[in-house]
Design an enzyme around this catalytic site. Structure first.
Site, PDB file in Angstrom:
ATOM      1  N   HIS A  70       1.080  -1.208  -0.096  1.00 45.33           N
ATOM      2  CA  HIS A  70      -0.054  -0.057  -0.043  1.00 45.33           C
ATOM      3  C   HIS A  70       1.143   1.157  -0.167  1.00 45.33           C
ATOM      4  O   HIS A  70       1.816   1.291   0.946  1.00 45.33           O
ATOM      5  CB  HIS A  70      -0.971   0.190   1.114  1.00 45.33           C
ATOM      6  N   ARG A  91      -4.250   3.317   1.597  1.00 45.75           N
ATOM      7  CA  ARG A  91      -5.555   3.882   2.249  1.00 45.75           C
ATOM      8  C   ARG A  91      -5.061   3.333   3.778  1.00 45.75           C
ATOM      9  O   ARG A  91      -4.266   2.467   4.173  1.00 45.75           O
ATOM     10  CB  ARG A  91      -6.794   3.359   1.930  1.00 45.75           C
ATOM     11  N   THR A  92      -5.853   3.957   4.561  1.00 51.58           N
ATOM     12  CA  THR A  92      -5.799   3.347   6.045  1.00 51.58           C
ATOM     13  C   THR A  92      -6.947   2.415   6.475  1.00 51.58           C
ATOM     14  O   THR A  92      -7.992   2.862   5.815  1.00 51.58           O
ATOM     15  CB  THR A  92      -5.694   4.596   7.135  1.00 51.58           C
ATOM     16  N   HIS A  93      -6.695   1.668   7.089  1.00 54.63           N
ATOM     17  CA  HIS A  93      -7.734   0.583   7.392  1.00 54.63           C
ATOM     18  C   HIS A  93      -7.952   0.446   8.996  1.00 54.63           C
ATOM     19  O   HIS A  93      -7.341   0.612   9.806  1.00 54.63           O
ATOM     20  CB  HIS A  93      -7.068  -0.932   7.115  1.00 54.63           C
ATOM     21  N   GLU A 192     -10.417 -14.513   6.915  1.00 57.57           N
ATOM     22  CA  GLU A 192     -11.483 -15.303   7.444  1.00 57.57           C
ATOM     23  C   GLU A 192     -11.103 -16.983   7.631  1.00 57.57           C
ATOM     24  O   GLU A 192     -10.314 -17.441   6.823  1.00 57.57           O
ATOM     25  CB  GLU A 192     -12.803 -15.236   6.461  1.00 57.57           C
TER      26      GLU A 192
HETATM   27  I1  8IG Z   1      -6.042  -8.760  -1.001  1.00 53.82           I
HETATM   28  O1  8IG Z   1      -9.370 -13.256   1.532  1.00 53.82           O
HETATM   29  C1  8IG Z   1      -7.427  -9.735   0.462  1.00 53.82           C
HETATM   30  N1  8IG Z   1      -7.952  -8.880   1.383  1.00 53.82           N
HETATM   31  N2  8IG Z   1     -10.811 -10.212   4.354  1.00 53.82           N
HETATM   32  N3  8IG Z   1     -10.169 -11.663   2.775  1.00 53.82           N
HETATM   33  C2  8IG Z   1     -10.365 -10.650   3.706  1.00 53.82           C
HETATM   34  N4  8IG Z   1      -9.542  -9.482   2.929  1.00 53.82           N
HETATM   35  C3  8IG Z   1      -8.716  -9.882   2.026  1.00 53.82           C
HETATM   36  C4  8IG Z   1      -8.595 -11.225   1.481  1.00 53.82           C
HETATM   37  C5  8IG Z   1      -9.519 -12.092   1.977  1.00 53.82           C
HETATM   38  N5  8IG Z   1      -7.796 -11.247   0.477  1.00 53.82           N
END
Ligand code: 8IG
Length: 271
Positions: A70, A91-93, A192
């Site tokens: 990023h 971006r920020t998350h 996940e």
């Molecule tokens: I790049 O498989 C990316 N971002 N939550 N799950 C989630 N975010 C992601 C994934 C993913 N791949």
């Protein structure tokens, strides 16, 4: 908390940042903003004639993105249509520990500076086993599982059409046949479990990711039209037997780059 001397109200802070951008780049206003997520930053060169750039941390209220892959810069360009375009690379998350207001600060700032079209891109996991890594998908709708919102108070905004049908059609005029899907945002940063991915599917989701929905809410609140495009960088956990890795994500972005550049470049030209 913003630095000393800056307003603590997030909307006021976005106005301050918007003024700083217009002054710094000597432009009258912005018209369009792109947020380039995982895998998309190569397209920054394809969105118009460059007018300037700076590090985001040099603008009021922006935090430093912390993720490899990023960027963390703002570029200003003049699109082929003449529209003045802001390009956020990085971006920020929420998972970085920032609040929702920080996450949406770039989008709010761009809109305060005049942008009425916001193009949000991301890298994400796919639930459809026919979507190989590298597939691009137009976001039709989202499910926000973060429990978070950039809005506070009685701001009951209409979200019945979060992503513009007009802009999706425009994207398909550049790349016919682009599929559509529902984007499910988890907070992350862990990917996940297979059970969470199955849950997202039962709920109607097609894509899983860690961004975009809060920015969409902020943009819709301020009246901008939103286009959301996901790059499926990996099949979501349990969809394919392979474990997920950040390296896989970076590789898929790298390999998809020429196509993403054509797509976003075409969209910037058609807007
Ligand atoms: I790049 O498989 C990316 N971002 N939550 N799950 C989630 N975010 C992601 C994934 C993913 N791949």
């Amino acid at each position: 908390m913003p630095a000393a001397g800056l307003p603590s109200d997030p909307y006021a802070l976005a106005k301050v940042a918007a003024s700083a951008i217009l002054e710094r780049f000597e432009i009258p206003h912005l018209e369009v903003a792109f947020v380039l997520g995982s895998g998309w930053s190569a397209a920054a060169d394809d969105l118009g004639q460059p007018l300037g750039s700076c590090d985001l941390v040099d603008l009021p209220g922006f935090a430093k993105p912390t993720v490899v892959g990023h960027g963390g810069a703002l570029r200003i360009a003049s699109a082929p249509s003449g529209r003045i375009t802001a390009i956020f690379t990085g971006r920020t998350h929420l998972y970085e520990g920032y609040g929702a207001d920080q996450v949406v600060h770039g989008v709010r700032t761009a809109i305060c500076a005049g942008a009425n079209i916001i193009v949000l891109t991301n890298g994400c996991g796919g639930l459809n086993s026919e979507w190989a890594p590298g597939t691009t998908v137009l976001i039709r709708d989202y499910i926000n599982l973060t429990g978070s919102s950039p809005l506070a108070g009685a701001r009951f905004i209409d979200m019945s059409m979060p992503y513009s049908a007009r802009l999706r059609d425009l994207a398909r005029s550049v790349e016919p046949g682009l599929p559509e899907g529902v984007y499910v945002q988890f907070r992350g940063p862990q990917f996940e479990t297979p059970a969470e991915v199955r849950m997202a599917g039962v709920l109607g989701g097609d894509l899983v990711g860690m961004s975009t929905t809060l920015e969409t809410i902020a943009a819709r609140e301020l009246g901008a039209e939103v286009l959301g495009i996901s790059l499926v960088t990996n099949m979501a956990a349990g969809i394919s037997p392979a474990p997920l890795s950040h390296e896989e994500v970076l590789l898929a972005g790298h390999e998809a780059a020429p196509r993403l550049r054509r797509l976003l470049g075409g969209i910037a030209a058609a807007l």
